[in-house]
Design a protein around this motif. Structure first.
Motif, PDB file in Angstrom:
ATOM      1  N   ASP A  86       0.827  -0.856   0.059  1.00  0.00           N
ATOM      2  CA  ASP A  86       0.174   0.165   0.238  1.00  0.00           C
ATOM      3  C   ASP A  86       1.240   1.022   0.255  1.00  0.00           C
ATOM      4  N   LEU A  87       2.045   0.961   0.535  1.00  0.00           N
ATOM      5  CA  LEU A  87       2.948   2.308   0.752  1.00  0.00           C
ATOM      6  C   LEU A  87       3.582   2.720  -0.514  1.00  0.00           C
ATOM      7  N   HIS A  88       3.956   1.636  -0.998  1.00  0.00           N
ATOM      8  CA  HIS A  88       4.440   2.012  -2.497  1.00  0.00           C
ATOM      9  C   HIS A  88       3.866   2.361  -2.808  1.00  0.00           C
ATOM     10  N   LEU A  89       2.768   1.461  -3.056  1.00  0.00           N
ATOM     11  CA  LEU A  89       1.628   2.415  -4.451  1.00  0.00           C
ATOM     12  C   LEU A  89       1.605   3.682  -3.866  1.00  0.00           C
ATOM     13  N   ALA A  90       1.447   3.864  -2.823  1.00  0.00           N
ATOM     14  CA  ALA A  90       1.274   5.550  -2.634  1.00  0.00           C
ATOM     15  C   ALA A  90       2.243   5.967  -3.518  1.00  0.00           C
TER      16      ALA A  90
END
Length: 157
Positions: free
Chosen positions: A8-12
């Motif tokens: 989730d963090l990497h996609l954001a």
């Protein structure tokens, strides 16, 4: 399937960086399209405009990956008016970007045929108007995203 917190963090991060890069390309185009453009300026703006398209596609891929696979999931986004407003604004920016891209391609081809080619002043004015319109609509996207992220616009009870 909901992703891990790390995914989730990497996609954001990827989504935000791509958006900022696209904003930079749009800013460059606005500053590069001037009343007097020589062959080198035409070729430079045409090369950078290719990145505009590449970044836009990457934003769509990463954005939908976030909406489907990240923490909140599709059920959160699909019922949010600000999500659809954000997508609509992005689509409008994409549609507006067609005209400058077509002009840049036309100008680039003209420079190949004539080394002293310079775009006509009215053509430059028209492209600048559309680029500024893109920037105005583009500015709505983070506003819609901020509202959406805070739960505004949700149609679910």
């Amino acid at each position: 399937m909901i992703a891990s917190a790390t995914t989730d963090l990497h996609l954001a991060i990827a989504h935000h960086l791509l958006f900022l890069l696209l904003a930079g390309v749009l800013t460059f185009e606005i500053s590069a399209v001037r009343s007097s453009m020589d062959r080198e300026a035409v070729l430079r703006v045409a090369r950078v405009d290719a990145w505009y398209g590449i970044l836009a596609v990457a934003i769509i891929v990463v954005g939908f990956s976030r909406a489907i696979f990240a923490a909140k999931g599709w059920s959160y986004y699909s019922v949010n008016l600000f999500f659809w407003a954000k997508l609509g604004a992005f689509a409008v920016v994409g549609l507006l970007s067609i005209m400058p891209t077509v002009e840049f391609i036309r100008w680039r081809k003209a420079t190949s045929a004539n080394l002293t080619f310079a775009p006509a002043p009215h053509g430059i004015r028209n492209v600048r108007r559309v680029l500024f319109a893109e920037a105005i609509v583009f500015a709505l996207i983070p506003a819609f995203a901020a509202a959406m992220a805070r739960g505004y616009g949700s149609l679910s009870p």
